[in-house]
Design an enzyme around this catalytic site. Structure first.
Site, PDB file in Angstrom:
ATOM      1  N   PRO A   1      11.050   5.260  -2.224  1.00  0.00           N
ATOM      2  CA  PRO A   1      10.947   3.803  -2.107  1.00  0.00           C
ATOM      3  C   PRO A   1      10.309   3.068  -3.284  1.00  0.00           C
ATOM      4  O   PRO A   1       9.238   2.464  -3.164  1.00  0.00           O
ATOM      5  CB  PRO A   1      10.119   3.636  -0.833  1.00  0.00           C
ATOM      6  CG  PRO A   1       9.232   4.830  -0.816  1.00  0.00           C
ATOM      7  CD  PRO A   1      10.076   5.950  -1.377  1.00  0.00           C
ATOM      8  N   CYS A   2      10.995   3.049  -4.398  1.00  0.00           N
ATOM      9  CA  CYS A   2      10.497   2.321  -5.568  1.00  0.00           C
ATOM     10  C   CYS A   2      10.483   0.812  -5.316  1.00  0.00           C
ATOM     11  O   CYS A   2       9.756   0.083  -5.996  1.00  0.00           O
ATOM     12  CB  CYS A   2      11.306   2.668  -6.810  1.00  0.00           C
ATOM     13  SG  CYS A   2      13.079   2.471  -6.625  1.00  0.00           S
ATOM     14  N   HIS A   3      11.241   0.346  -4.332  1.00  0.00           N
ATOM     15  CA  HIS A   3      11.263  -1.087  -4.013  1.00  0.00           C
ATOM     16  C   HIS A   3       9.935  -1.564  -3.429  1.00  0.00           C
ATOM     17  O   HIS A   3       9.691  -2.758  -3.369  1.00  0.00           O
ATOM     18  CB  HIS A   3      12.416  -1.399  -3.046  1.00  0.00           C
ATOM     19  CG  HIS A   3      12.317  -0.699  -1.728  1.00  0.00           C
ATOM     20  ND1 HIS A   3      12.737   0.607  -1.564  1.00  0.00           N
ATOM     21  CD2 HIS A   3      11.832  -1.104  -0.533  1.00  0.00           C
ATOM     22  CE1 HIS A   3      12.531   0.959  -0.306  1.00  0.00           C
ATOM     23  NE2 HIS A   3      11.976  -0.054   0.338  1.00  0.00           N
TER      24      HIS A   3
END
Length: 179
Positions: free
Chosen positions: A147-149
């Site tokens: 989950p880089c977001h």
């Protein structure tokens, strides 16, 4: 790099190309995003057309892609999927460490590039910067599942996302993330 099998997952935010090898899910990219088809570096990338259906006997790859689709179905249905498909994260040791830190950010929560850099220094006893961490986050080859977001700018601003900031906003809204 071992043989890859790819397919397109139709998400509410657009097509997501999934790539798997015998070791796990190696990629999940929105069509046209930055670093599309790369595994942490342009030197490690899928060649040519990303649609590689593979062979019918690639049971491990078929199983991994099915697990990735099920995880994404649950995620986009608003659930917090438990477990994840096996991942095959390819990148430098620095990138892999940063990507492991990303996996620890709970659904619905966010952090900053600076906080990740601080955690990296604490955990691995090695100096780094928010900018270096941001470079690794931006090269994450497995969108959404890694989950880089969930990483924001120092002031909580929604900044940089290889799939586009509109998608980043939509993913955070889906999770009910507080900034």
């Amino acid at each position: 790099m071992s043989a890859m099998r790819t397919e397109t997952y139709e998400s509410p935010l657009g097509g997501l190309v999934l790539a798997a090898d015998d070791d796990g899910l190696a990629g999940a990219w929105f069509a046209g995003q930055r670093h599309y088809g790369e595994f942490g570096s342009v030197r490690r990338a899928l060649a040519g057309d990303l649609e590689c259906p593979g062979n019918a006997d690639d049971e491990a790859q078929i199983r991994v892609l099915a697990q990735a689709r099920a995880w994404l179905d649950a995620y986009f249905a608003g659930d917090n999927p438990s477990g994840q498909p096996p991942l095959h994260l390819m990148g430098t040791s620095f990138q892999q460490r940063v990507w492991q830190l990303l996996l620890e950010i709970p659904c619905g929560q966010t952090t900053t590039y600076g906080a990740l850099a601080h955690e990296y220094e604490r955990r691995f006893d090695a100096r780094t910067s928010a900018r270096a961490v941001g470079g690794a986050v931006g090269r994450n080859p497995i969108s959404i599942i890694v989950p880089c977001h969930r990483v924001l700018g120092a002031d909580g601003a929604i900044t940089g996302y290889a799939g586009g900031v509109d998608r980043k906003r939509a993913l955070l809204a889906l999770e009910g993330a507080k900034r």
